[in-house]
Design an enzyme around this catalytic site. Structure first.
Site: not given
Ligand code: GLC
Length: 749
Positions: A282
């Site tokens: 993430d």
């Molecule tokens: C965010 C979220 C994730 C998302 C990623 C990219 O922090 O936790 O769900 O897909 O970053 O935006």
């Protein structure tokens, strides 16, 4: 971005039945040969570059230098087709090996045409409509060059304080498994190398929704057995549906951050489930292992992430910085990097990116009429009728004047809900606009919001709205949450309506006119007081672009509510966690307990006859899981089992009669629950195992059947083995998780 909107006359929404995802599996030798061939020609730096994902930033020049060097495998958050093609051209024509970029975006519940938030879509208990919505999102997003979405989010969530409950499919393992698989198949379509397919990314792996205190990013403590019985099955279903990527979660579970968790990323995901796609971290979840105190520095971050099974690092750049040295020191094997790069190249080949890396810069399928219609239908089916005293709904022709009040009546931005980057509020059709358009001059519409936004405290505004409403036959009060009040990092310790909304509803009720309360929110709210004084309550979650027409259709009976709660609604925050599939405990509540105000002063102490409940809240929630009303009524009868004694290899057939005992056509979501009465470990009092939508005309009766293989009663038991244990079972066919007559059957050895 110049968009020439070309609408497919009537988009043929592929009848996405349960066609198995035709993505080539690892067995696609042609792709494997290509992967090996290109891998054999890559330098170590180029391999590590494929494992690096950056978030697009303004200056293409800066990004192009990295791409030319082969230092970037994927870019997220670029949605301009001209820029996407420019970046892709650099990768294809100016880097040494011409490996295409994988362009990613959070397309969670629509790209331009915004569907209800996933929690709302889950309330439809309609996997087809969810699949169609994901398909439309993929068609729109891929038309600008996006080929990877970070969805579906299938974290089981049993704590509405957690802002991201909005993004998932609620509290239930089975419902989330069905809906998550439907989204995967919708996003990826029938063939992954179709230009309208986008790689799905079940997230956040795993257990993120169990964050302590419902506070985002917080630690979880989920022992392996509960992980396997509750939190992992939706992700396994997503793999079976052909998901091609996975995303790790921010939380540490029992002290191990998911981004460094070998057990889930290798033992479960790869070895047990045979997943052969990409695991991406993430956003900076790799480097955040330093904050967790799980890695001392970026070097240990890179080592622990890659060795645990992360293939691609989102934005924190430790792989590029540290892997060359770690390989030199023998702390990371080059074969580990090779495996990661194989997974990345495999998915790029499966998506057809090597052959078709570019997007048509002129033709985009955005807001097609069929897309908007699908979004409207999804909003209709996502709405839950929680109360309807004296059949005040649907509104009758005798209603000549309606008051439309509340901060959500005409809030085009808020109505779209969380995780909307590309939807445009200008395209939102609000309840106010839809009601005015639908009624024309047949019914007088008095509009007085009273509050400008959900958090506003404005007694004068409330007074103004109440005064206006007093002139109406019926008051339509639109309340809830601004979209920013749910979603990532937006958790609440108090779930009462924000601002003066509660005061507004109470004051409106005092006018003596029937109040129909419509709630647009990202989560269940503790609305017991408002329910009490409202004649009717319709829960629409954040219904998306077409929420207005959908709600207007429901209020005036052009559509009939069918949604059911995908998550338990607590009476008060203190009841949380509260969910239907709970264990019985040694002292289950009897629901006859003496509550706080009935306990005599100086009541004697006793430890006898005590049970598990709250003196101030009792035991039951405000609304149980699976609950929802209709404009008609349904009767369940004649439940029959194909056998009362079954073997593990048998299939149990459950039949029952469902009758529409009301005066209007309606759709009932019939649910099948099972209880394993005695196990080698304690088992939930109920578990949803099947559901189906049944549409019936007034007076119509249908005999409905469910097929339930006994093998689906398996659970991870005392020996940590997934087995069906012989014994007695209870079974309910019901309208929700708290009703229905219990019948019984046995499983024998
Ligand atoms: C965010 C979220 C994730 C998302 C990623 C990219 O922090 O936790 O769900 O897909 O970053 O935006």
């Amino acid at each position: 971005m110049k968009v020439i909107k070309v609408f497919f006359a009537g988009l043929l929404l592929l009848p996405l039945t349960s066609c198995v995802q035709e993505t080539t599996k690892k067995g696609d030798e042609a792709i494997e040969r290509k992967v090996e061939s290109i891998l054999s020609r890559m330098t170590l730096e180029e391999k590590i570059g494929q494992m690096n994902q950056i978030s697009s930033y303004g200056n293409i020049g800066d990004m192009s230098n990295l791409i030319k060097k082969g230092e970037v495998g994927s870019i997220l958050n670029e949605v301009d087709p001209v820029r996407i093609n420019a970046l892709q051209r650099i990768a294809m024509e100016e880097s040494r090996l011409g490996i295409p970029l994988l362009m990613a975006r959070d397309v969670i519940h629509g790209f331009k045409t915004i569907f209800p938030i996933p929690l709302g879509q889950a309330a439809s208990f309609n996997p087809q409509i969810v699949k169609d919505g994901a398909r439309i999102a993929a068609i729109e997003a891929s038309s600008v060059g996006i080929r990877w979405t970070f969805a579906p989010m299938i974290d089981i969530a049993r704590d509405p304080r957690w802002g991201r409950i909005a993004e998932g499919c609620g509290e239930d393992t089975y419902l989330t498994s069905v809906m998550g698989a439907a989204m995967v198949e919708g996003f990826q379509g029938d063939s992954l190398n179709s230009p309208t397919s986008i790689a799905a990314c079940p997230k956040h792996f795993v257990g993120y929704g169990a964050a302590e205190g419902g506070r985002d990013y917080n630690s979880t403590f989920i022992p392996e057995r509960r992980l396997r019985n509750v939190y992992l099955p939706p992700f396994e279903a997503a793999v079976k549906a052909g998901a091609t990527t996975f995303m790790t979660s921010f939380n540490d579970n029992d002290g191990v951050p998911s981004t460094g968790n070998t057990f889930i990323l290798k033992d479960v995901l790869r070895r047990e489930w045979g997943f052969d796609g990409i695991v991406v971290s993430d956003w900076a979840s790799a480097s955040e292992m330093i904050n967790h105190g799980f890695a001392a520095d970026s070097k240990e971050v890179a080592m622990k992430s890659v060795n645990a099974g992360v293939d691609m690092e989102m934005v924190s750049y430790t792989f590029v910085k540290e892997l060359p040295g770690l390989i030199k020191e023998g702390k990371v094997k080059e074969s580990t990097v090779n495996d990661a790069v194989r997974n990345i190249l495999r998915i790029k080949y499966r998506l057809g990116l090597f052959d078709n890396p570019y997007v048509d810069e002129k033709q985009h399928v955005l807001y097609a009429p069929s897309h908007l219609e699908a979004a409207r239908q999804a909003a209709v089916e996502s709405a839950i009728l929680l109360k309807n005293d004296k059949d005040v709904l649907p509104l009758q022709a005798s209603v000549r004047t309606v008051a439309v009040v509340g901060p959500m009546a005409n809030a085009p931005y808020e109505q779209l809900g969380t995780w909307v980057f590309d939807g445009e509020k200008a395209r939102t059709q609000t309840p106010l606009s839809a009601i005015r358009e639908m009624l024309g001059d047949r019914v007088q519409v008095i509009y007085e919001p009273g509050l400008a936004y959900s958090r506003e405290k404005n007694p004068a505004g409330v007074a103004k709205a109440v005064a206006a409403a007093g002139r109406a036959d019926v008051i339509l009060a639109f309340v809830g949450e601004e979209s920013i009040l749910s979603g990532e990092a937006h958790c609440l310790a108090d779930l009462n309506l924000q601002g003066d909304q509660g005061t507004l509803i109470a004051a409106l009720a005092k006018t003596g006119k029937p109040v129909v309360t419509v709630v647009m929110a990202g989560r269940p709210l503790t609305i017991g007081k408002e329910v009490e004084v409202s004649a009717a309550v319709l829960y629409a979650f954040h219904p998306g672009t077409m929420g207005g027409p959908a709600i207007a259709d429901l209020l005036w009976g052009r559509a009939v509510p069918s949604g059911k709660t995908p998550v338990t609604f607590p009476k008060m925050v203190g009841q949380i966690p509260v969910y239907y599939a709970h264990n019985n405990t040694g002292r289950p509540a009897t629901r006859t307990e003496t509550l706080l105000n009935d306990i005599p002063v100086e009541a004697g102490q006793t430890s006898l006859g005590n049970t598990s409940f709250y003196m101030d809240a009792g035991f039951d929630p405000l609304f149980p899981f699976g609950y929802g009303l209709s404009y008609t009524t349904f009767e369940y009868s004649n439940v029959k089992l194909s056998s009362a004694t079954l073997k593990r290899e048998d299939v149990l057939t459950v039949t029952f009669d469902l009758e529409n005992t009301g005066r209007r056509e309606g759709t009932e979501i019939a649910q099948l629950y099972v209880q394993d009465k005695v196990g080698s470990v304690t088992r939930p009092v109920k578990e949803l195992k099947r559901f189906t939508r049944v549409t019936l005309k007034p007076g119509e009766k249908k005999n409905v059947s469910f097929e339930l293989p006994v093998s689906e009663l398996a659970f991870w038991n005392i020996d940590m083995a997934r087995v069906v244990e012989a014994g007695d079972f209870g079974l309910w066919v019901a309208a929700d998780s708290q009703s229905g007559e219990e019948v019984f059957f046995k499983v024998t050895d």
